[in-house]
Write an enzyme that holds these catalytic residues in place. Structure first.
Site, PDB file in Angstrom:
ATOM      1  N   GLU A  92       0.791  -1.234   0.000  1.00 30.22           N
ATOM      2  CA  GLU A  92       0.000   0.000   0.000  1.00 30.22           C
ATOM      3  C   GLU A  92       0.823   1.284   0.000  1.00 30.22           C
ATOM      4  O   GLU A  92       0.781   2.078   0.948  1.00 30.22           O
ATOM      5  CB  GLU A  92      -0.981   0.014   1.181  1.00 30.22           C
ATOM      6  CG  GLU A  92      -1.986  -1.120   1.135  1.00 30.22           C
ATOM      7  CD  GLU A  92      -3.136  -0.951   2.114  1.00 30.22           C
ATOM      8  OE1 GLU A  92      -4.149  -1.619   1.925  1.00 30.22           O
ATOM      9  OE2 GLU A  92      -3.010  -0.133   3.062  1.00 30.22           O
ATOM     10  N   GLU A 101      -5.876  -8.239   0.278  1.00 31.30           N
ATOM     11  CA  GLU A 101      -6.616  -7.908   1.507  1.00 31.30           C
ATOM     12  C   GLU A 101      -8.049  -7.578   1.137  1.00 31.30           C
ATOM     13  O   GLU A 101      -8.302  -6.863   0.165  1.00 31.30           O
ATOM     14  CB  GLU A 101      -6.028  -6.685   2.242  1.00 31.30           C
ATOM     15  CG  GLU A 101      -4.748  -6.937   2.986  1.00 31.30           C
ATOM     16  CD  GLU A 101      -4.247  -5.694   3.720  1.00 31.30           C
ATOM     17  OE1 GLU A 101      -5.087  -4.867   4.154  1.00 31.30           O
ATOM     18  OE2 GLU A 101      -3.024  -5.546   3.852  1.00 31.30           O
TER      19      GLU A 101
END
Length: 470
Positions: A160, A375
């Site tokens: 991320e 995720e």
């Protein structure tokens, strides 16, 4: 009609070093910026988190028992290099060798991330990835790990990149807690993408066995009113900040004209300029076709409206629904009053957004090779039923089911999606919510560190065995 997933599909669970391990200053681990930031600003710390540092054999035994055949793990950079560079910490190295051996013993494939929000404090204090020296130190650390851990077959450079810059310099909820500094946001994104590209090229040139990729959080952005040009533009600009800028760097090896026009507009309104060199572009270009996979983290979508005021963001950290505000000068504002369910933390539950994002990658970046959903999950104030030693988390099951259904649709429509990792394997510490917001398949009593399978764990087990989304 019941949808099915491919026979070779990975049914994984995700973790991260700082959110799971605990042992923040054990066996020679160096400090990270979060240690100080939490001590100074919050009522919780990452000690002991889920005590994964000591209890990983329990979690991996549970994984095997419940059909979880892949696990996302991150290496804590400061366990290997306490200062980010220089002297190696042998106890940290030994720990990860033991952890990966246990994964293989339990037939759970480790997908290993090199950086998950936890730059060593020494480097973070010196500017983190805004300082180009950190790029060099990261690449050295990556090379050390590629050589030291040949038992790892799936590597991820960063987790991320978008939310790191966003959290550090836009929302201000990650250390160093700076708000609304778009120059730093984009420069951080860019420099980390250069670090990613260098590490990927090094991995391929070094002939290391296995695969390498990157994990991007890709929240889908929609105009609140598709017929209003201001709303459409706000969605485009928000998409550039969070998605398009880093996807372009990953797969185009440059930033498209539309992307740079958006960036320049945002910087012209807010001040600041981007430092990108010809060498940077050469590095990005050399790696653009070398990524073996893209990890997509997806939790929510956002609806954008035009906005011409000053920047103001209120982050909902308490789980009191309706506590969020998000408006950015020169960009737009998020509209929360839409006919879409949302979590207590104001995250919009919209599975169609995941389908749209996957198909956008397939269409706009055809060299993506393959995708893992690295995720996805539901943060919830789980209610532990003492008499049954479990949690009836039907809302989580429903959330995951809905998202797996659109993944099956995307596969049918030509997307090469190879696996799904629920966030999270067991309950872990949350960066900006502490211990109340739970995501795990396994309930963790943070006082005793006992694990208890939730209803969702039994559902996930049947899913992994049958491949049928029921």
């Amino acid at each position: 009609m019941t949808k099915t997933l491919p026979e070779d599909f990975i049914f994984g669970g995700a973790t991260a070093a700082y959110q799971a391990e605990g042992a923040t200053n054990t066996d020679g681990k160096g400090r990270v910026a979060w240690d100080t930031y939490l001590e100074e600003n919050y009522w919780y710390t990452a000690e002991p988190a889920s005590d994964f540092y000591n209890r990983y054999p329990v979690d991996l035994e549970l994984s095997e028992k419940f059909g979880v055949n892949g696990i996302r793990i991150s290496i804590a950079w400061s366990r290997i290099f306490p200062n980010g560079y220089g002297e190696v910490n042998p106890k940290g190295v030994e720990y990860y060798h033991k952890l990966f051996a246990e994964c293989h013993k339990r037939h759970v494939e480790p997908f290993v991330t090199l950086h998950h929000f936890d730059t060593p404090e020494v480097l973070h204090k010196d500017g983190d990835f805004l300082n180009r020296k950190t790029i060099d130190y990261f690449v050295d650390y990556a090379e050390y790990c590629f050589k030291e851990f040949p038992e790892v077959k799936y590597w991820t450079t960063f987790n991320e990149i978008g939310p790191i810059g966003d959290g550090q310099y836009l929302v201000g909820k990650f250390p160093p807690g700076i708000k609304y500094d778009f120059e730093k946001v984009f420069q951080s994104h860019h420099n980390m993408m250069v670090a990613h590209a260098r590490a990927v090229k090094l991995f391929k040139d070094g002939g290391y066995q296995g695969e390498i990729g990157v994990v991007h959080a890709l929240p889908t952005k929609y105009p609140f009113d598709p017929s209003n040009p201001e709303d459409v533009r706000a969605a485009e600009l928000e998409d550039i900040i969070h998605n398009k800028f880093i996807l372009d760097a990953t797969y185009l090896g440059e930033y498209s004209r539309e992307t740079m026009e958006g960036v320049q507009h945002i910087l012209s309104v807010n001040g600041g300029k981007l430092n990108i060199t010809d060498e940077d572009y050469a590095i990005l270009d050399a790696a653009k076709d070398l990524n073996d996979f893209l990890g997509i983290n997806y939790y929510m979508s956002d609806w954008m409206r035009g906005y011409d005021g000053e920047s103001e963001i209120t982050h909902n950290a308490t789980g009191d629904k309706g506590g969020s505000k998000y408006q950015l000068k020169g960009v737009g504002q998020r509209e929360f009053d839409v006919d879409v369910p949302r979590t207590d933390w104001d995250w919009m539950i919209y599975p169609q957004g995941l389908y749209d994002q996957i198909m956008r990658v397939v269409k706009d970046y055809p060299n993506y090779h393959k995708i893992y959903i690295t995720e996805n999950g539901l943060g919830y104030k789980d209610e532990f039923i003492e008499s049954e030693k479990t949690v009836h988390d039907d809302a989580r099951i429903d959330y995951v089911r809905q998202h797996l259904n659109v993944i099956a649709d995307a596969i049918k429509d030509g997307a090469n999606v190879k696996g799904y990792f629920i966030w999270s394997l067991m309950d872990v510490f949350s960066w900006s919510n502490g211990y109340e917001k739970r995501y795990g398949l396994f309930y963790v009593d943070f006082e005793t560190q006992e694990r208890y399978p939730k209803k969702s764990a039994y559902w996930y087990k049947e899913l992994a065995e049958t491949k049928e989304i029921k």
